[in-house]
Design a protein around this motif. Structure first.
Motif, PDB file in Angstrom:
ATOM      1  N   ILE A 138      -9.601  32.061  10.676  1.00 50.13           N
ATOM      2  CA  ILE A 138     -10.088  32.625  12.057  1.00 50.13           C
ATOM      3  C   ILE A 138      -9.988  34.137  11.862  1.00 50.13           C
ATOM      4  O   ILE A 138      -8.966  34.943  11.515  1.00 50.13           O
ATOM      5  CB  ILE A 138      -9.081  32.209  13.205  1.00 50.13           C
ATOM      6  N   GLU A 139     -11.158  34.812  12.390  1.00 47.38           N
ATOM      7  CA  GLU A 139     -11.159  36.094  12.461  1.00 47.38           C
ATOM      8  C   GLU A 139     -11.117  36.585  14.088  1.00 47.38           C
ATOM      9  O   GLU A 139     -12.217  36.069  14.936  1.00 47.38           O
ATOM     10  CB  GLU A 139     -12.437  36.573  11.741  1.00 47.38           C
ATOM     11  N   CYS A 140     -10.403  37.250  14.422  1.00 51.94           N
ATOM     12  CA  CYS A 140     -10.260  37.843  15.760  1.00 51.94           C
ATOM     13  C   CYS A 140     -10.728  39.140  15.739  1.00 51.94           C
ATOM     14  O   CYS A 140      -9.972  40.058  15.264  1.00 51.94           O
ATOM     15  CB  CYS A 140      -8.639  37.843  16.415  1.00 51.94           C
ATOM     16  N   ASP A 141     -11.796  39.580  16.617  1.00 53.85           N
ATOM     17  CA  ASP A 141     -11.935  40.835  16.904  1.00 53.85           C
ATOM     18  C   ASP A 141     -11.479  41.563  17.860  1.00 53.85           C
ATOM     19  O   ASP A 141     -11.495  41.379  18.983  1.00 53.85           O
ATOM     20  CB  ASP A 141     -13.550  40.710  17.248  1.00 53.85           C
ATOM     21  N   LEU A 142     -10.750  42.819  17.478  1.00 52.65           N
ATOM     22  CA  LEU A 142      -9.823  43.618  18.354  1.00 52.65           C
ATOM     23  C   LEU A 142     -10.459  44.889  18.508  1.00 52.65           C
ATOM     24  O   LEU A 142      -9.827  45.780  19.298  1.00 52.65           O
ATOM     25  CB  LEU A 142      -8.472  43.748  17.592  1.00 52.65           C
ATOM     26  N   SER A 143     -11.762  44.825  17.865  1.00 57.50           N
ATOM     27  CA  SER A 143     -12.674  46.234  18.378  1.00 57.50           C
ATOM     28  C   SER A 143     -13.265  46.147  19.354  1.00 57.50           C
ATOM     29  O   SER A 143     -13.996  46.997  19.911  1.00 57.50           O
ATOM     30  CB  SER A 143     -13.515  46.372  17.214  1.00 57.50           C
ATOM     31  N   VAL A 144     -13.288  44.938  20.282  1.00 56.32           N
ATOM     32  CA  VAL A 144     -14.194  44.907  21.622  1.00 56.32           C
ATOM     33  C   VAL A 144     -13.128  45.486  22.697  1.00 56.32           C
ATOM     34  O   VAL A 144     -11.961  45.730  22.576  1.00 56.32           O
ATOM     35  CB  VAL A 144     -14.159  43.161  21.999  1.00 56.32           C
TER      36      VAL A 144
END
Length: 242
Positions: free
Chosen positions: A139-145
Motif C-alpha cells: 500500500i502506498e499512502c500519499d502524504l503530499s496531498v
C-alpha cells in the motif's frame, strides 16, 4: 540463455522490477491488464479515497485525454522543463477493491500496489484496511496531498509533523501485515524529521519525489502562462532533464 530479473521489494517478490506507473493513460483496468500480459512485474493503482463523487469521477476521466505535458526548447535541448497538471481522477475504494481482486485473479504472480490518500483518522484506517483485505501486496499512502479538504492547494499532510505521525500510524494499523510506503514531497524543509517519524511508525518504504511548482512558459502576446484553457492558467509541477 535464461535471464532472471526477480527482485524483492519491501519483502514482496516481483518477477521483474518493472512497475506500471500511476498516470492517467493507465487508469483503466483493461489497460493495466494488457500491460501485465505484456510482461510487466506489477502495477501502482490510481489513488483510492472514501466518498468519491461518481459524477466528478466521470468528468475527471473524460479530461484524461487532454494534453498534460509541455516541453521547452533551450540551447538545443528539449524538455529542460516539463510541466504538467495531472487531472484529478479519484477512484472509489469499492472500485479499487474490485480492480485489485480482478488483477490478482488473472495475474496472481504480479504485484499490485494499492494507492490511497486521506485527511482524517477514519479515511487512513478504513482505506488502508480495505486495500489490504482486497489483496493488495503493498500500500502506498500519499502524504503530499493537502490536509484541508476545502483547500486542495493548501499545505500537505507531510508538512504538519503531528498530523503526519498520526496519519502514518493509522495507515500502518489499518494495513496490518501489508507493507506500507509513504509518498512525501522532496521539497520539505524538515525531511530528516519526517523520515524519522515514518521510520518510527514502521514504514516499509518512502517515495520521495522532487516536483517544484512553476510556470513552464508565458505567451508574450497576451501574457497568459502555459498551460492554459482560454485565458485561465495555474501553476504546474516541474520536472524533466537538466
Amino acid at each position: 540463455m535464461d535471464v532472471n530479473l526477480k527482485v524483492k521489494f519491501c519483502g514482496v517478490n516481483l518477477i521483474n522490477p518493472f512497475i506500471v506507473s500511476q498516470v492517467p493513460p493507465n487508469g483503466e483496468l483493461e489497460t493495466v491488464k494488457a500491460q501485465l500480459k505484456a510482461g510487466w512485474g506489477g502495477v501502482l493503482m490510481r489513488t483510492a479515497s472514501l466518498n468519491v463523487d461518481p459524477k466528478k469521477q466521470t468528468v475527471a476521466r473524460l479530461r484524461q485525454n487532454a494534453p498534460l505535458y509541455r516541453g521547452i526548447d533551450y540551447e538545443e535541448k528539449r524538455a529542460i522543463d516539463l510541466g504538467w497538471i495531472e487531472p484529478e481522477a479519484p477512484m472509489s475504494v469499492e472500485e479499487a477493491e474490485a480492480n485489485i481482486s480482478s488483477i490478482k485473479e488473472d495475474y496472481p504472480d504480479r504485484v499490485v500496489i494499492g494507492a490511497m490518500a486521506g485527511r482524517s483518522r477514519d479515511e487512513w484506517l478504513k482505506v488502508s484496511r480495505r486495500l489490504s483485505q482486497a489483496g493488495a501486496d503493498i500500500i502506498e499512502c500519499d502524504l503530499s496531498v493537502s490536509a484541508d479538504e476545502n483547500n486542495l492547494a493548501g499545505p500537505s499532510v507531510a508538512s504538519d509533523l503531528k498530523l503526519l505521525e498520526k496519519a502514518a500510524r493509522y495507515v500502518r494499523e489499518g494495513a496490518r501485515n501489508t507493507p506500507v510506503i509513504f509518498k512525501i514531497p522532496g521539497m520539505l524543509d524538515e525531511k530528516a524529521q519526517v523520515v524519522s517519524l515514518l521510520k518510527s511508525a514502521d514504514a516499509d518504504g518512502i517515495n520521495l519525489f522532487y516536483e517544484p511548482k512553476g510556470v513552464p512558459g508565458i505567451n508574450l502576446t497576451n501574457f497568459v502562462p502555459f498551460p492554459n484553457v482560454g485565458a485561465k492558467s495555474t501553476l504546474s509541477t516541474m520536472g524533466g532533464s537538466g
